[in-house]
Design a protein around this motif. Structure first.
Motif, PDB file in Angstrom:
ATOM      1  N   GLU A  89     -35.543 -32.620  -9.094  1.00  0.00           N
ATOM      2  CA  GLU A  89     -35.696 -31.409  -9.833  1.00  0.00           C
ATOM      3  C   GLU A  89     -34.502 -30.406 -10.016  1.00  0.00           C
ATOM      4  N   PHE A  90     -33.921 -30.277  -8.974  1.00  0.00           N
ATOM      5  CA  PHE A  90     -32.550 -29.548  -9.239  1.00  0.00           C
ATOM      6  C   PHE A  90     -31.625 -30.313  -9.871  1.00  0.00           C
ATOM      7  N   ALA A  91     -31.475 -31.638  -9.868  1.00  0.00           N
ATOM      8  CA  ALA A  91     -30.725 -32.485 -10.625  1.00  0.00           C
ATOM      9  C   ALA A  91     -30.821 -32.408 -11.955  1.00  0.00           C
ATOM     10  N   LYS A  97     -27.561 -28.310 -17.849  1.00  0.00           N
ATOM     11  CA  LYS A  97     -26.591 -27.155 -17.933  1.00  0.00           C
ATOM     12  C   LYS A  97     -25.124 -28.023 -18.460  1.00  0.00           C
ATOM     13  N   GLU A  98     -24.842 -29.043 -17.941  1.00  0.00           N
ATOM     14  CA  GLU A  98     -23.599 -29.753 -18.110  1.00  0.00           C
ATOM     15  C   GLU A  98     -23.663 -30.763 -19.268  1.00  0.00           C
ATOM     16  N   TYR A 307     -27.233 -30.013  -3.865  1.00  0.00           N
ATOM     17  CA  TYR A 307     -26.669 -28.856  -3.419  1.00  0.00           C
ATOM     18  C   TYR A 307     -27.677 -27.784  -2.828  1.00  0.00           C
ATOM     19  N   ARG A 308     -28.601 -27.496  -3.642  1.00  0.00           N
ATOM     20  CA  ARG A 308     -29.436 -26.348  -3.332  1.00  0.00           C
ATOM     21  C   ARG A 308     -30.111 -26.709  -1.850  1.00  0.00           C
ATOM     22  N   GLU A 326     -29.293 -19.015  -0.985  1.00  0.00           N
ATOM     23  CA  GLU A 326     -30.042 -20.177  -1.077  1.00  0.00           C
ATOM     24  C   GLU A 326     -30.920 -20.570  -2.378  1.00  0.00           C
ATOM     25  N   VAL A 327     -30.928 -19.422  -3.401  1.00  0.00           N
ATOM     26  CA  VAL A 327     -31.576 -19.478  -4.455  1.00  0.00           C
ATOM     27  C   VAL A 327     -30.697 -19.403  -5.734  1.00  0.00           C
ATOM     28  N   LEU A 328     -29.229 -19.630  -5.420  1.00  0.00           N
ATOM     29  CA  LEU A 328     -28.441 -19.599  -6.588  1.00  0.00           C
ATOM     30  C   LEU A 328     -27.819 -21.016  -6.553  1.00  0.00           C
ATOM     31  N   ALA A 329     -27.496 -21.303  -7.872  1.00  0.00           N
ATOM     32  CA  ALA A 329     -27.336 -22.852  -8.316  1.00  0.00           C
ATOM     33  C   ALA A 329     -26.073 -23.098  -7.767  1.00  0.00           C
TER      34      ALA A 329
END
Length: 414
Positions: A89-91, A97-98, A307-308, A326-329
């Motif tokens: 999900e975070f990936a 973004k990238e 990372y998260r 903990e909630v920052l990307a």
């Protein structure tokens, strides 16, 4: 009656390439004003680029351009990092973004030589508009309408926060100096107008809260002095030093905003354990936690998306009271961010991006040659303070100016 066809010299409508180039002008004007409009325009440019075809011709334009391939390699690294990622999900969030950096070779084939002044003018007009609104809010001539993304006049940076506004303003100020003093012959009227604009924007820089923007402004101003006195060392060094030791203390003494922000930063860094969720205190904690992750995964990092969850784990061990991190990307430092995600490999790929920019600068005969050096210096400095590699506005600025500066001039479309 004579028939007209799309794209013909006598036709009524411009061809797709010309339409796309004008969309890029509109993007240059609008990306600092609206995320939605910027994304829509970038998508339209990509769709028209695909519709136009001529892929072999476009590939020939960029196949020998190291900057284009460095941008592709940067995105490719994020896909490679999926191999050792567990948080998909975070990936997906990171890739979203990238992924935009793949637009570098696309935009290089969209650019038209005769439209380059319009791309830059669109960007300059956009920043002039934002500065004008900022002054209106600061002087309470314009209410801080919700449309500006503001509720008070405490930090009058319309549409974007000071973290974005001041660095982009700093590069705009450098561009004005370049146009007035380094770009060639200008009438005295245009030079006077440029200097007035520079003074107005420069004062605005120190009425807002972006500390990194103020720092990188002084760096770029020093670089400009060396470029102005090209071939000399002692004189520009003394002039640059004089400017820095004059402007920095003056800003601290006469701008309450600068004074309060500097004092606050020093206090928060010194007391990061007592105030772990403060702006600077959290940055210190994020760096300490990230250094532990790098130590645990030095070669390949934790992967594109982990990372998260990995940060949450080490933060719970070290600073459980620092809950905001903990909630920052990202850890608010691009170099640390790339090493956490991809280890030494990430730092090498990011370093290669800067390396090719400097190589292209060294062998360039372009009239933009001074800017080709200022551009990587700008990003090199601001990357120390925030996750600007994932930021909408600084990414769009990178796409726009990077494509213009490092395109192969011999293969640029007319």
């Amino acid at each position: 009656m004579k028939q007209t066809t799309l794209g013909s010299a006598e036709g009524k409508w411009p061809d797709l390439a010309t339409v796309n180039s004008w969309l890029l002008v509109l993007l240059a004007f609008s990306f600092m004003i609206s995320i939605a409009v910027g994304n829509i325009l970038l998508t339209l440019i990509l769709l028209l680029w695909l519709w136009e075809g001529k892929f072999h011709e476009k590939f020939q334009q960029v196949k020998h351009n190291p900057f284009a391939w460095a941008a592709v390699a940067f995105v490719g690294l994020h896909f490679l990092g999926l191999l050792w990622t567990s948080d998909w999900e975070f990936a997906a969030f990171v890739l979203k973004k990238e992924f935009k950096f793949l637009m570098v070779p696309v935009l290089m084939t969209v650019l038209k030589r005769e439209h380059i002044p319009y791309y830059l003018l669109g960007f300059l007009l956009s920043m002039s508009l934002l500065v004008g609104i900022s002054y209106g809010i600061y002087l309470e001539l314009i209410p801080p309408y919700a449309i500006f993304g503001l509720e008070t006049v405490q930090d009058p940076t319309p549409f974007v926060g000071h973290i974005v506004y001041n660095p982009v303003l700093a590069f705009t100020l450098y561009m004005i100096l370049y146009v007035v003093f380094l770009s060639g012959e200008l009438s005295w009227k245009f030079k006077a107008l440029g200097l007035v604009l520079f003074v107005m924007m420069g004062i605005n820089m120190f009425l807002t809260q972006g500390r990194m923007g103020q720092v990188v402004f002084l760096v770029l101003l020093s670089l400009f002095v060396f470029q102005y006195y090209r071939g000399k060392v002692l004189k520009p060094a003394l002039v640059a030093l004089l400017l820095v030791v004059t402007i920095a203390p003056a800003a601290y003494l006469f701008s309450p905003v600068v004074k309060d922000r500097v004092n606050l930063a020093v206090h928060e860094v010194q007391n990061y354990q007592q105030a772990p969720n403060s702006s600077m205190g959290l940055r210190v904690i994020m760096l300490l936690n990230s250094f532990q992750l790098i130590e645990e995964n030095p070669l390949l990092g934790v992967g594109t998306g982990d990372y998260r969850q990995e940060y949450a784990r080490v933060n719970q061990e070290n600073f459980p009271e620092a809950t905001r991190g903990e909630v920052l990307a990202h850890p608010h430092n691009v170099y640390v961010q790339e090493m956490v995600q991809f280890g030494v490999l990430g730092l090498l790929v990011l370093g290669y991006l800067f390396y090719v920019m400097l190589c292209l600068y060294q062998r360039s005969t372009s009239p933009f040659r001074p800017v080709m050096l200022a551009f990587p210096v700008f990003y090199f400095v601001i990357f120390f303070s925030d996750g600007y590699i994932m930021d909408h506005y600084l990414t769009f600025l990178f796409l726009l100016l990077g494509s213009i500066l490092y395109v192969d001039q011999a293969r640029l479309r007319d």
